[in-house]
Design an enzyme around this catalytic site. Structure first.
Site, PDB file in Angstrom:
ATOM      1  N   SER A   1       0.861  -1.186   0.000  1.00  0.00           N
ATOM      2  CA  SER A   1       0.000   0.000   0.000  1.00  0.00           C
ATOM      3  C   SER A   1       0.894   1.231   0.000  1.00  0.00           C
ATOM      4  O   SER A   1       2.018   1.196   0.524  1.00  0.00           O
ATOM      5  CB  SER A   1      -0.897   0.016   1.246  1.00  0.00           C
ATOM      6  OG  SER A   1      -1.548   1.273   1.380  1.00  0.00           O
TER       7      SER A   1
ATOM      8  N   TYR B   1      -1.723  -0.523  10.440  1.00  0.00           N
ATOM      9  CA  TYR B   1      -1.736  -0.675   8.983  1.00  0.00           C
ATOM     10  C   TYR B   1      -0.407  -0.230   8.381  1.00  0.00           C
ATOM     11  O   TYR B   1       0.183  -0.939   7.552  1.00  0.00           O
ATOM     12  CB  TYR B   1      -2.886   0.135   8.390  1.00  0.00           C
ATOM     13  CG  TYR B   1      -3.160  -0.171   6.933  1.00  0.00           C
ATOM     14  CD1 TYR B   1      -3.834  -1.336   6.581  1.00  0.00           C
ATOM     15  CD2 TYR B   1      -2.745   0.685   5.925  1.00  0.00           C
ATOM     16  CE1 TYR B   1      -4.104  -1.630   5.245  1.00  0.00           C
ATOM     17  CE2 TYR B   1      -3.005   0.406   4.598  1.00  0.00           C
ATOM     18  CZ  TYR B   1      -3.677  -0.752   4.258  1.00  0.00           C
ATOM     19  OH  TYR B   1      -3.934  -1.045   2.936  1.00  0.00           O
TER      20      TYR B   1
END
Length: 281
Positions: free
Chosen positions: A175, A188
């Site tokens: 990501s 995350y």
């Protein structure tokens, strides 16, 4: 573990299109494929029931690959399996034994796995003062530890073969959050930063086995809500649109092609140019 009737029927159908008893090499004709060739390989995708994962499953199935995927969403996973003729394993990747067992079953049924796409991921965005250690561990175990588990399983299996290194690909979905952050995204960001680093570490360890390892960092990729995107949503991107799951799936296909083995240990950003855009408020 799964009803694979449709997968077998799809394979029977595709075998009917193969001439001379030899498997065809399927040409990727979609835009951006660069004319690369992809053989009908064996593909395993984590988190393949919906979103980017489903697009990856659909793309590999469309060119004749055998595809299996795992997901903890049984309803969506069953629907994806039925729609694509793929093999579905209802597995929570934080259960190491279940994830390893899923891969062991594929090794038994298929003999090997050629491509692993470690796609599974959760956000778990919680304000830091409200988060718990368990919250953090769940995100890391889902997004990062699962990559280690599947990659290690393939390495152990291949090491036991004792033959010349075979074609192999591991593609990890990272990501842009590995290098960009907002408040409340500690788990995350940490997990995706780990995926980026684990990718090049795995590349070195898997070199003797002929397996390349790369990762893809998507930016804003929208699935079901794409029609609801505003003009502002799209135009803030240098590419003038929000991303779609197919943007990531096409890169997975490209990286999986045998001719593209000189791309190794890389993190490829697919974000419409946003991480290169200078922004001041």
């Amino acid at each position: 573990m799964a009803d694979n009737y449709l997968e077998h029927k799809m394979e029977d159908y595709r075998r009917g299109k193969i001439t001379g008893g030899r498997a065809k090499t399927m040409r990727l004709s979609k835009p951006g494929m660069g004319g690369a060739n992809l053989p009908p390989c064996r593909v395993f995708v984590t988190g393949g029931a919906s979103g980017i994962g489903r697009a990856i499953v659909e793309s590999f199935r469309a060119v004749g690959c055998r595809v299996a995927f795992c997901d903890n969403d049984v309803k969506a996973g069953t629907a994806t399996a039925q729609a694509t003729g793929s093999r579905f394993y209802p597995v929570d990747v934080t259960d190491v034994d279940a994830l390893s067992g899923c891969m062991d079953n594929l090794f038994e049924v298929w003999g090997d796995i050629d491509v692993i796409v470690n796609n599974v991921g959760i956000g778990g965005f919680v304000p830091l003062v409200e988060s718990t250690i368990a919250d953090f561990e769940k995100v890391v175990n889902t997004n990062l530890r699962s990559v280690f588990v599947t990659s290690r399983s393939l390495a152990i299996h291949r090491s036991k073969q004792g033959a010349t290194p075979a074609y192999g690909r591991i593609i990890n979905i990272c990501s842009t959050r590995y290098c960009q952050s907002e408040p409340g995204t500690e788990g995350y960001a940490a997990s995706k930063g780990g995926v980026a680093s684990l990718t090049h570490a795995l590349m070195m360890s898997l070199t003797p086995l002929g397996i390349t390892v790369n990762c893809i960092s998507p930016g804003w990729v929208e699935n079901a809500q794409y029609p609801a995107m505003t003009e502002e949503d799209h135009l803030q991107h240098p590419s003038r649109r929000v991303g779609k799951p197919g943007d990531v799936a096409r890169m997975c296909m490209f990286l999986a092609a045998p001719d593209n083995d000189f791309i190794n240990g890389e993190n490829i950003v697919i974000d419409g140019g946003m991480t290169r855009k200078m922004i001041y408020i």
